[in-house]
Enzyme design. Structure first.
Site, PDB file in Angstrom:
ATOM      1  N   GLY A  69      76.017  12.190  45.504  1.00  0.00           N
ATOM      2  CA  GLY A  69      76.306  10.778  45.715  1.00  0.00           C
ATOM      3  C   GLY A  69      75.078   9.939  45.406  1.00  0.00           C
ATOM      4  O   GLY A  69      74.026  10.456  45.010  1.00  0.00           O
ATOM      5  N   HIS A 118      71.746  33.742  59.068  1.00  0.00           N
ATOM      6  CA  HIS A 118      70.995  34.877  58.541  1.00  0.00           C
ATOM      7  C   HIS A 118      71.843  36.125  58.763  1.00  0.00           C
ATOM      8  O   HIS A 118      72.285  36.386  59.879  1.00  0.00           O
ATOM      9  CB  HIS A 118      69.644  35.011  59.249  1.00  0.00           C
ATOM     10  CG  HIS A 118      68.869  33.723  59.281  1.00  0.00           C
ATOM     11  ND1 HIS A 118      68.468  33.074  58.128  1.00  0.00           N
ATOM     12  CD2 HIS A 118      68.445  32.968  60.305  1.00  0.00           C
ATOM     13  CE1 HIS A 118      67.810  31.973  58.465  1.00  0.00           C
ATOM     14  NE2 HIS A 118      67.792  31.884  59.776  1.00  0.00           N
ATOM     15  N   VAL A 119      72.068  36.886  57.695  1.00  0.00           N
ATOM     16  CA  VAL A 119      72.983  38.020  57.797  1.00  0.00           C
ATOM     17  C   VAL A 119      72.321  39.379  57.555  1.00  0.00           C
ATOM     18  O   VAL A 119      72.952  40.405  57.794  1.00  0.00           O
ATOM     19  CB  VAL A 119      74.198  37.839  56.848  1.00  0.00           C
ATOM     20  CG1 VAL A 119      74.997  36.612  57.240  1.00  0.00           C
ATOM     21  CG2 VAL A 119      73.766  37.739  55.399  1.00  0.00           C
ATOM     22  N   GLY A 147      65.216  16.074  53.325  1.00  0.00           N
ATOM     23  CA  GLY A 147      66.272  16.778  54.033  1.00  0.00           C
ATOM     24  C   GLY A 147      66.603  16.086  55.338  1.00  0.00           C
ATOM     25  O   GLY A 147      65.709  15.733  56.103  1.00  0.00           O
ATOM     26  N   GLU A 177      65.566  24.518  52.300  1.00  0.00           N
ATOM     27  CA  GLU A 177      65.382  23.065  52.292  1.00  0.00           C
ATOM     28  C   GLU A 177      64.492  22.635  51.138  1.00  0.00           C
ATOM     29  O   GLU A 177      64.749  21.621  50.480  1.00  0.00           O
ATOM     30  CB  GLU A 177      64.799  22.568  53.614  1.00  0.00           C
ATOM     31  CG  GLU A 177      64.692  21.059  53.662  1.00  0.00           C
ATOM     32  CD  GLU A 177      64.238  20.520  55.002  1.00  0.00           C
ATOM     33  OE1 GLU A 177      64.340  19.291  55.191  1.00  0.00           O
ATOM     34  OE2 GLU A 177      63.766  21.298  55.850  1.00  0.00           O
ATOM     35  N   HIS A 221      77.623  18.190  46.171  1.00  0.00           N
ATOM     36  CA  HIS A 221      77.982  16.770  46.136  1.00  0.00           C
ATOM     37  C   HIS A 221      76.760  15.975  45.686  1.00  0.00           C
ATOM     38  O   HIS A 221      75.667  16.166  46.218  1.00  0.00           O
ATOM     39  CB  HIS A 221      78.423  16.289  47.524  1.00  0.00           C
ATOM     40  CG  HIS A 221      78.573  14.804  47.614  1.00  0.00           C
ATOM     41  ND1 HIS A 221      79.639  14.134  47.067  1.00  0.00           N
ATOM     42  CD2 HIS A 221      77.770  13.863  48.170  1.00  0.00           C
ATOM     43  CE1 HIS A 221      79.490  12.832  47.295  1.00  0.00           C
ATOM     44  NE2 HIS A 221      78.355  12.644  47.961  1.00  0.00           N
TER      45      HIS A 221
END
Length: 137
Positions: A105, A85-86, A78, A60, A103
């Site tokens: 915008g 989490h791997v 945010g 974040e 993106h």
């Protein structure tokens, strides 16, 4: 992405980024922001592994630094953080978060953040949405 101005703002007063040991790095790409963090007593679980919450905070914060760099004079906050989490990271290692803008915008930025350990293995993948507040900060 040049984050030098934002680093001065971050280092001006105690905050979550400094408390957890985050270091933000400029990149040659305009849509990419990078941050590093050593896994230590500030951001680990009692078991000696990087806290998942610290990983999400890193994601974040690096996305926030990216949005703030792209929108001088705006407050970028945010509004959604979602991650998986791997792989665990042990205390003493470090992680690097690579945030790529998906993106841009006028009021929303969406970032994809991959966090990797020092062996360049994927640790976490996180999606961050920032709200851009158009007022001077």
């Amino acid at each position: 992405m040049d984050v030098e101005r934002i680093k001065e703002l971050i280092n001006a007063a105690p905050n979550l980024s400094t408390a957890l040991g985050m270091e933000f790095l400029s990149t040659p790409e305009d849509d990419t922001c990078v941050a590093r963090m050593k896994v230590d007593e500030r951001n680990r679980q009692p078991f000696g592994f990087l806290s998942g919450g610290a990983s999400l905070a890193l994601a974040e914060n690096v996305a926030g630094v990216g949005s703030t760099s792209l929108c001088p004079g705006c407050a970028c906050v945010g509004i959604e953080v979602s991650g998986s989490h791997v792989k665990a990271v042990s205390e003493g290692d470090s992680v690097t978060a690579y945030a790529r803008l998906q993106h841009r915008g006028n009021t929303l930025h969406v970032w994809q953040v991959d966090i990797r350990n020092s062996a360049d293995e994927l640790i976490s993948t996180v999606r961050v949405t920032n709200y851009i507040i158009k007022h001077s900060v």
